[in-house]
Design a protein around this motif. Structure first.
Motif, short mmCIF file in Angstrom:
data_model
loop_
_atom_site.label_atom_id
_atom_site.label_comp_id
_atom_site.label_asym_id
_atom_site.label_seq_id
_atom_site.Cartn_x
_atom_site.Cartn_y
_atom_site.Cartn_z
N SER A 1 0.85 -1.20 0.00
CA SER A 1 0.00 0.00 0.00
C SER A 1 0.87 1.24 0.00
CB SER A 1 -0.90 0.02 1.24
OG SER A 1 -1.60 1.26 1.31
N PRO A 2 0.41 2.28 -0.66
CA PRO A 2 1.06 3.58 -0.50
C PRO A 2 0.61 4.21 0.82
CG PRO A 2 -0.86 3.84 -1.91
CD PRO A 2 -0.76 2.36 -1.56
N GLY A 3 1.35 5.19 1.29
CA GLY A 3 0.92 5.97 2.43
C GLY A 3 -0.09 7.02 2.00
N GLY A 4 -0.54 7.77 2.99
CA GLY A 4 -1.48 8.85 2.70
C GLY A 4 -2.59 8.90 3.72
N ARG A 5 -3.29 10.03 3.75
CA ARG A 5 -4.44 10.17 4.65
C ARG A 5 -5.66 10.41 3.79
NH1 ARG A 5 -7.98 13.40 7.19
NH2 ARG A 5 -8.43 12.91 9.38
N VAL A 6 -6.67 9.57 3.98
CA VAL A 6 -7.93 9.78 3.27
C VAL A 6 -9.05 9.83 4.29
CG1 VAL A 6 -7.21 8.73 1.08
CG2 VAL A 6 -8.19 7.28 2.88
N GLU A 7 -10.09 10.52 3.91
CA GLU A 7 -11.24 10.67 4.81
C GLU A 7 -12.48 10.62 3.92
OE1 GLU A 7 -10.94 14.00 7.57
OE2 GLU A 7 -13.10 14.30 7.36
N GLY A 8 -13.43 9.80 4.28
CA GLY A 8 -14.62 9.71 3.45
C GLY A 8 -15.66 8.78 4.03
N GLU A 9 -16.79 8.76 3.37
CA GLU A 9 -17.87 7.87 3.79
C GLU A 9 -17.52 6.44 3.38
OE1 GLU A 9 -21.79 9.06 2.48
OE2 GLU A 9 -22.55 7.02 2.83
N VAL A 10 -17.87 5.51 4.24
CA VAL A 10 -17.59 4.10 3.99
C VAL A 10 -18.75 3.47 3.24
CG1 VAL A 10 -17.28 1.86 5.11
CG2 VAL A 10 -16.14 3.89 6.04
N VAL A 11 -18.41 2.72 2.19
CA VAL A 11 -19.43 1.94 1.49
C VAL A 11 -19.07 0.47 1.68
CG1 VAL A 11 -20.61 1.48 -0.68
CG2 VAL A 11 -19.76 3.79 -0.17
N ARG A 12 -19.99 -0.25 2.31
CA ARG A 12 -19.72 -1.65 2.65
C ARG A 12 -20.18 -2.58 1.53
NH1 ARG A 12 -22.86 -5.70 4.56
NH2 ARG A 12 -21.81 -7.37 5.71
N PHE A 13 -19.35 -3.58 1.25
CA PHE A 13 -19.69 -4.65 0.30
C PHE A 13 -19.52 -5.98 1.04
CE2 PHE A 13 -18.25 -1.04 -2.13
CZ PHE A 13 -19.18 -0.95 -3.15
N ALA A 14 -20.47 -6.86 0.85
CA ALA A 14 -20.40 -8.14 1.55
C ALA A 14 -19.34 -9.06 0.96
CB ALA A 14 -21.77 -8.83 1.52
N SER A 15 -18.94 -8.80 -0.27
CA SER A 15 -17.96 -9.67 -0.92
C SER A 15 -17.15 -8.88 -1.94
CB SER A 15 -18.67 -10.83 -1.64
OG SER A 15 -19.39 -10.32 -2.76
N LEU A 16 -16.03 -9.47 -2.33
CA LEU A 16 -15.21 -8.88 -3.39
C LEU A 16 -16.00 -8.79 -4.69
CD1 LEU A 16 -12.48 -7.98 -4.58
CD2 LEU A 16 -11.90 -10.41 -4.87
N ASP A 17 -16.77 -9.83 -4.92
CA ASP A 17 -17.59 -9.88 -6.12
C ASP A 17 -18.52 -8.66 -6.20
OD1 ASP A 17 -18.13 -11.47 -8.39
OD2 ASP A 17 -20.08 -12.00 -7.53
N ASP A 18 -19.13 -8.34 -5.08
CA ASP A 18 -20.03 -7.17 -5.06
C ASP A 18 -19.26 -5.89 -5.38
OD1 ASP A 18 -22.10 -8.81 -4.42
OD2 ASP A 18 -22.24 -8.22 -2.31
N LEU A 19 -18.07 -5.76 -4.81
CA LEU A 19 -17.27 -4.56 -5.10
C LEU A 19 -16.90 -4.52 -6.58
CD1 LEU A 19 -15.57 -2.04 -4.43
CD2 LEU A 19 -13.75 -3.57 -3.66
N GLN A 20 -16.55 -5.68 -7.11
CA GLN A 20 -16.13 -5.72 -8.52
C GLN A 20 -17.28 -5.36 -9.48
OE1 GLN A 20 -14.32 -9.62 -8.35
NE2 GLN A 20 -12.24 -8.76 -8.37
N LYS A 21 -18.51 -5.48 -8.97
CA LYS A 21 -19.67 -5.11 -9.79
C LYS A 21 -20.05 -3.63 -9.66
CE LYS A 21 -21.85 -9.67 -9.59
NZ LYS A 21 -22.66 -10.46 -8.64
N ILE B 1 -14.71 5.50 0.66
CA ILE B 1 -13.80 4.44 1.07
C ILE B 1 -14.53 3.11 0.97
CG2 ILE B 1 -12.47 3.51 3.02
CD1 ILE B 1 -11.99 6.45 3.89
N ALA B 2 -14.01 2.21 0.17
CA ALA B 2 -14.64 0.89 -0.01
C ALA B 2 -14.28 -0.01 1.17
CB ALA B 2 -14.17 0.26 -1.32
#
Lengths: 470, 470
Positions: free
Chosen positions: B122-142, B152-153
């Protein structure tokens, strides 16, 4: 002078039970209703929902932190949402201690990080020195003054696992008394094997106290695997570590005991007190310590309050979410001080503050005239797998100051076999609670509070001379 | 073009076993000696002492860190102390990734810390954002490209516990493929439920890879209780978090495969290869991953080498402590590349890299002419509670590149039921190893290596066209 007065007062106290007194009674109607409540509580998830809400929405809530205030607001709102008749707060003022950061490292040829956490009350600072290991607090206390000059003391005492938590006595003393012993021997820093029974890289925090004449030193607990590691390294040869803590005292803070009541049917000004403490350590989310206790007592009061008015117990159920237990029973002491004149109005008290394990024993120290009523309560608890014992654990930390000055108390002993795997660590989180065990606790507190509140007669609450505290 | 060449090569490869070949044999003398070695190994604590020494004196040893160099020196010295006849190193160069600090917080009304660890790469850095939850990798990939802009996923996939570790396939893919899927959907950061099976506040690190066309984003794993917490919070409403990582790539580093040999009696230039990997992740002390594997193989070689010269096996036992397995099999690939011309000199290989649980199965994919010898090895392993299977786990990660180009390999399958409680976490420490289970492993590798090295005939090692790697 003080001793003479105390002796006179104690002789008076001893005389009191000799007065003629009607036996305290619990009738069959109450017993039947307790049985109904018990089954209802076992099937109810209010306790789980309350502890889920507190640990999720508030999370860690160190006394004096911004989350302390959020927890107070949460408790007021939760009492109201659960239908409590009265909800109020009582201020509790205490010195504020903050943890900002903490780290430790082995230096030299085996350089590596150690997982540590500052003990509550520790000053900040960075120290670096050779570690001197002691197998016990006793060994450290025997160290020659000056013998640890420039060094870091390490007490490597391994706490015993036990259902009743008896290992925490000696384990906790390593935390409370170790730093002062280290200072007396000249140490510049103090580390200890956590007072815990797990095997994870999560150190156990908790308060320490420095003798007043001494200048405090940075003091921390190592996780158990880190203590193993440091013990092996010191056995191999001279081992230097650095300990860096950014923490310390910062003024005063005023939090609140948050109190909810379900009003009694015929004796609304007399109360049975149950509760837990609202604050937690900052490392975990305070699920077993003591979100569970808050949830168990809030749910028990809720179930009793949900009865039709005509079926309510004679007395009021008072549920207290105590402020700042962790740093010295501040909420419990404030309550005792504020309500000292009302001891006789407190029928009986019990606090839940030993996790969320199943209750296995019930005990109440009461005058002879209340023994039958206590036996009736025990009888109603028995179907929950709870044994009646003569001697118990007392009434929980926050009610102990009030018990010390006269409030009668009961103890519902929880299975603490795993409690010190989690106690005061980051691992004190919701997933560690078994919902069924929690419901058993709610059922027990519901039965207990209902029957105590409905009893005809009392359990012996009466003012007595406070014990002399060290 | 490439496919045509490959097909031609493969047809050649298929043709090779058709040549007449004498069956490979293991004689009764060897079997008797293996039985003696097996019992000796079970009563021996060399393996325990080796892993204790590595995890204590070196501690965590992230590839490319200053501890990597200390680990190399440790391994050279340990081989020598264990009586190895030859000890040398072979350089392994790789890009260096560093972890400096990492933190995450829930923001807003439920403000609280989350326990996270940066994914390797991973690279470094600071991010701030709303979280979006996915139950699986497959769901994120869709997820629709751009749908996560500024967000933020969070992939909340729960890995399965299994003796053979099969849950790590899908669990590990959430780590390797999740960040790139998040970037494609527009996310500014990525968090995942750790690929683990425990319930502690110790997140599981491990490598991730970003598709080459993408700009990497800060990517981290949450401990399992923290993933629970974030799932609950996102279910309650919009949840913002901050993720702050200080980590990243920093040039190249050259470490070493450290190799020790016990010279064979009659065919010293032919070798049986066993080993483990010397590097570990930085969070724990690399006891189960893979101090155990290094210790098991070093101890096995030691026990074989301690035999009188006349009783040594025909071939040499080569023990390899591989460099940088964790970040991409760098040591294993370097070994395969360097020794590609010597495949036929490698009789058989097996690496131990799945913890320190008991071995329950043995398998070797070999030509038919070696089946009897394989059965003999299985017979000698059976008293250790090890079952002979046709199909196994392969020969471990670091030997897989060499196996891919032709070295015959065997697999000794360890019980990994608890492995992913600890894998890549701070909790990978010495106390998690059962000394008796470790000795069973040493006994198995000793028996295996001795018999393979003493067999009359081979197990099919021969150059083949490398598999096309994605």
């Amino acid at each position: 002078m003080r001793r003479t007065l105390l002796a006179a007062a104690l002789s008076l106290l001893v005389a009191l039970p000799l007065q003629a007194q009607q036996p305290t009674r619990i009738d069959d109607t109450a017993m039947a209703q307790a049985a109904t409540l018990r089954e209802r509580a076992l099937a109810d998830d209010t306790g789980w929902k309350v502890v889920e809400s507190l640990t999720t929405e508030v999370g860690p809530r160190l006394a004096g932190s911004e989350a302390d205030a959020r927890a107070v607001e949460w408790a007021k709102a939760k009492f109201k949402a659960l239908g409590y008749d009265k909800v109020w707060t009582e201020p509790v003022t205490f010195p504020k201690w903050e943890r900002r950061s903490e780290s430790a490292r082995v230096l030299g040829a085996s350089a590596q990080a150690l997982h540590v956490t500052a003990l509550g009350g520790s000053p900040g600072g960075r120290v670096e020195g050779e570690v001197v290991r002691f197998a016990s607090l006793d060994d450290l206390q025997k160290a020659v003054p000056g013998s640890l000059a420039g060094k870091i003391a390490f007490v490597d005492y391994r706490m015993e696992r036990a259902r009743d938590g008896r290992g925490y006595g000696p384990g906790g003393r390593v935390r409370s008394a170790g730093p002062s012993a280290a200072i007396k021997a000249g140490a510049i820093g103090y580390v200890m094997r956590s007072a815990g029974t797990d095997s994870h890289r999560n150190p156990h925090t908790g308060m320490t106290r420095f003798d007043e004449s001494l200048t405090p030193i940075p003091s921390a607990a190592l996780s158990l695997p880190d203590a193993d590691q440091l013990a092996r390294l010191t056995a191999l040869g001279a081992t230097r570590i650095s300990l860096q803590l950014d923490c310390g005292w910062d003024g005063e803070y005023t939090s609140q005991n948050v109190i909810g009541e379900m009003t009694g049917r015929t004796k609304p000004h007399e109360v049975v007190v149950i509760g837990g403490h609202l604050d937690s350590w900052d490392l975990g989310t305070g699920a077993i310590d003591d979100g569970a206790g808050v949830a168990i007592s809030m749910a028990a009061g809720h179930l009793i309050g949900a009865l039709p008015q005509a079926k309510r117990p004679a007395r009021t159920i008072r549920v207290i979410a105590f402020a700042n237990e962790e740093q010295g029973l501040w909420g419990g002491r404030a309550y005792a001080q504020k309500h000292a004149a009302d001891i006789r109005k407190h029928q009986l008290g019990a606090e839940s503050d030993f996790g969320a394990g199943r209750i296995y024993a019930f005990a109440a120290k009461t005058p002879d005239y209340a023994k039958d009523a206590v036996a009736k309560i025990a009888q109603a608890l028995a179907p929950l797998g709870i044994e009646h014992r003569e001697d118990g654990d007392g009434c929980g930390p926050d009610l102990s100051p009030f018990n010390a000055i006269g409030m009668a108390c009961a103890g519902l002993s929880q299975d603490g076999t795993d409690y010190f795997d989690l106690h005061h660590t980051p691992d004190d989180t919701l997933d560690k609670i078994d919902p069924k065990a929690l419901a058993q606790n709610v059922a027990a507190y519901t039965v207990f509070a209902f029957l105590a509140a409905d009893a005809d007669g009392d359990f012996g609450s009466a003012p007595k001379v406070p014990e002399v505290r060290k």
